[in-house]
Design an enzyme around this catalytic site. Structure first.
Site, PDB file in Angstrom:
ATOM      1  N   THR A 197     -35.119  18.358 -14.175  1.00  0.00           N
ATOM      2  CA  THR A 197     -36.385  18.204 -14.711  1.00  0.00           C
ATOM      3  C   THR A 197     -37.088  19.342 -14.772  1.00  0.00           C
ATOM      4  OG1 THR A 197     -36.756  15.707 -15.155  1.00  0.00           O
ATOM      5  CG2 THR A 197     -38.521  16.871 -16.004  1.00  0.00           C
ATOM      6  N   GLY A 227     -38.036   8.070 -20.745  1.00  0.00           N
ATOM      7  CA  GLY A 227     -38.245   8.319 -18.742  1.00  0.00           C
ATOM      8  C   GLY A 227     -40.213   8.229 -18.812  1.00  0.00           C
ATOM      9  N   THR A 248     -41.664  14.659 -11.173  1.00  0.00           N
ATOM     10  CA  THR A 248     -39.994  14.383 -11.369  1.00  0.00           C
ATOM     11  C   THR A 248     -39.686  12.729 -10.428  1.00  0.00           C
ATOM     12  OG1 THR A 248     -37.850  14.980 -11.815  1.00  0.00           O
ATOM     13  CG2 THR A 248     -40.277  16.421  -9.915  1.00  0.00           C
TER      14      THR A 248
END
Ligand code: ASP
Length: 330
Positions: A197, A227, A248
Site C-alpha cells: 500500500t 479497508g 498501512t
C-alpha cells in the site's frame, strides 16, 4: 552517473538550501508494511523498490520546494507509486478472492478538513486523483464502485481496462493465499505477500498539512471488502492543528482503532510528540490486539515519524531540516 548518485547529489543540495531558507517543508512517503524480510528480497528487488520510492519522494518534494501545495505533492508522489508495479496500488494491486482488482484511495486537506475518497474502483488508472476530484469537485467525501468510476470519467480522469492493473506476481500470490485458506490457515488475509500500500504526508511552506493513501487492499479479500485506506480517520487523516497521517497494515484493525485520527487527537489534545503518539497506537493499542502495520506522519512543525510493528516498512522522507532517508527495515 547513476540515477541514485544524482539523487544523492540533489539531496545534498536540498540540505544546503534548507539551511539558508526559513520556510519549513517536510515530506514522507510509504510503500507498505508487512513481513518484509531481508532473505525474501533480492538486492535487485531492493534497488528497484528504493529507486521508485525516491522517484516519488523527489517529485513530491520538488513541488513543495517550488512553493506548491501539500496536496499537489501528495498526489504526484502517490501517482508515481500507483504507476509502479512494485507496490500494491494502481498497477500491481493485489487481487481479491473473485479474481478482480478493487482499489481504494483517499486524500485529506489539513487546512480545510476537506477530504475525498474512492473505494472498490476497478478502472481508474490513478485512484488518488479520483479521490482528490471527489474532495474538490463533489459535495461528498466518499464514492464507491461504479459511481466513483463514472464520476472520475466525467471529470476527465484517465480510465483504463481492468487488465492494466494485473501483474503475474499478484496472480501467484492469490493462488498461494487460496491454497493456504484451503489448508485452514486463518491468517490468509494478512500473510506474507500483501504489503505495498502506498501513502504520503506533507507540510507545505504555507503551513498546510495533507495526507493521502492508495491501495489494492489485501490479497484474497472478499469481493466488496473496503479497508482502512479510503476511510478518513482510519487510514488517512490531516489537520493543520496537529499532523498528517497515512497508514498501512491490516485494515480491519486500523478501522476499529480509528488509527489516523487517534494519532492526530493524541498530538492535538495530549500534546504528545508524533513519535510518542505513533508508538502508543502501534505498540500499546494495535499490537496487543493483533493489529499489524505501520504509520507515517508529519506534524505542523515539520517533524516526521515513521514507525511499524511489522518486520519492515518501505518508507522515505525529507524532514524540515532537509535530512532524508530511504529505508525498508528497522
Ligand atoms: N491497509 C490496507 C488494507 O487493509 C492494506 C495494507 O496497507 O497493506 O486494505
Amino acid at each position: 552517473m547513476t540515477t541514485f548518485f544524482k539523487f544523492l547529489m540533489y539531496l545534498t543540495f536540498v540540505t544546503m538550501l534548507h539551511k539558508t531558507t526559513a520556510q519549513k517543508i517536510a515530506f514522507a512517503i510509504h510503500g507498505g508494511a508487512g513481513t518484509i524480510l531481508r532473505q525474501n528480497i533480492s538486492e535487485q528487488q531492493e534497488k528497484e523498490i528504493k529507486e521508485d520510492l525516491y522517484k516519488a519522494l523527489k517529485a513530491g518534494y520538488e513541488i513543495l520546494e517550488k512553493g506548491g501545495t501539500a496536496l499537489d505533492a501528495i498526489e504526484i508522489a502517490i501517482r508515481i507509486l500507483e504507476d509502479s508495479p512494485l507496490f500494491n496500488a494502481g498497477k500491481g494491486s493485489v487481487i481479491a478472492a473473485n479474481g478482480k482488482i478493487e482499489m481504494d484511495a483517499s486524500i485529506m486537506d489539513g487546512k480545510t478538513l476537506r477530504a475525498g475518497s474512492v473505494a472498490g474502483v476497478r478502472t481508474i488508472k490513478n485512484p488518488i486523483t479520483a479521490a482528490r476530484a471527489v474532495m474538490e469537485k463533489s459535495k461528498h467525501v466518499m464514492l464507491t464502485g461504479k459511481g466513483a468510476e463514472e464520476f472520475a470519467e466525467m471529470h476527465g480522469i484517465e480510465i483504463t481496462d481492468p487488465s492494466y492493473f494485473f501483474i503475474n506476481k499478484r496472480i501467484e500470490q492469490l493462488k498461494e493465499a487460496k491454497e493456504s485458506e484451503w489448508r485452514g490457515d486463518n491468517n490468509i488475509l494478512y500473510n506474507d505477500h500483501k504489503y505495498g500500500t502506498v501513502g504520503a504526508v506533507a507540510l507545505d511552506k504555507y503551513g498546510n498539512l495533507a495526507a493521502g493513501t492508495s491501495t489494492g487492499g489485501m490479497t484474497n479479500k472478499k469481493f466488496g471488502r473496503v479497508g482502512d485506506s479510503p476511510i478518513i480517520g482510519a487510514g488517512t487523516y490531516a489537520d493543520n492543528r496537529s499532523c498528517a497521517v497515512s497508514c498501512t497494515g491490516h485494515g480491519e484493525y486500523f478501522i476499529r482503532y480509528t488509527v489516523a485520527r487517534t494519532v492526530a487527537a493524541l498530538v492535538e489534545y495530549k500534546r504528545w510528540s508524533l513519535k510518542k503518539a505513533l508508538h502508543y497506537v502501534l505498540f500499546e493499542e494495535l499490537l496487543p490486539n493483533g493489529g499489524r502495520g505501520g504509520i507515517i506522519a508529519v506534524d505542523k512543525n515539520g517533524n516526521i515519524s515513521t514507525q511499524f510493528n511489522t518486520e519492515g516498512m518501505y518508507r522515505a522522507w525529507i524532514d524540515h531540516k532537509g535530512n532524508y532517508e530511504i529505508k525498508i527495515y528497522e
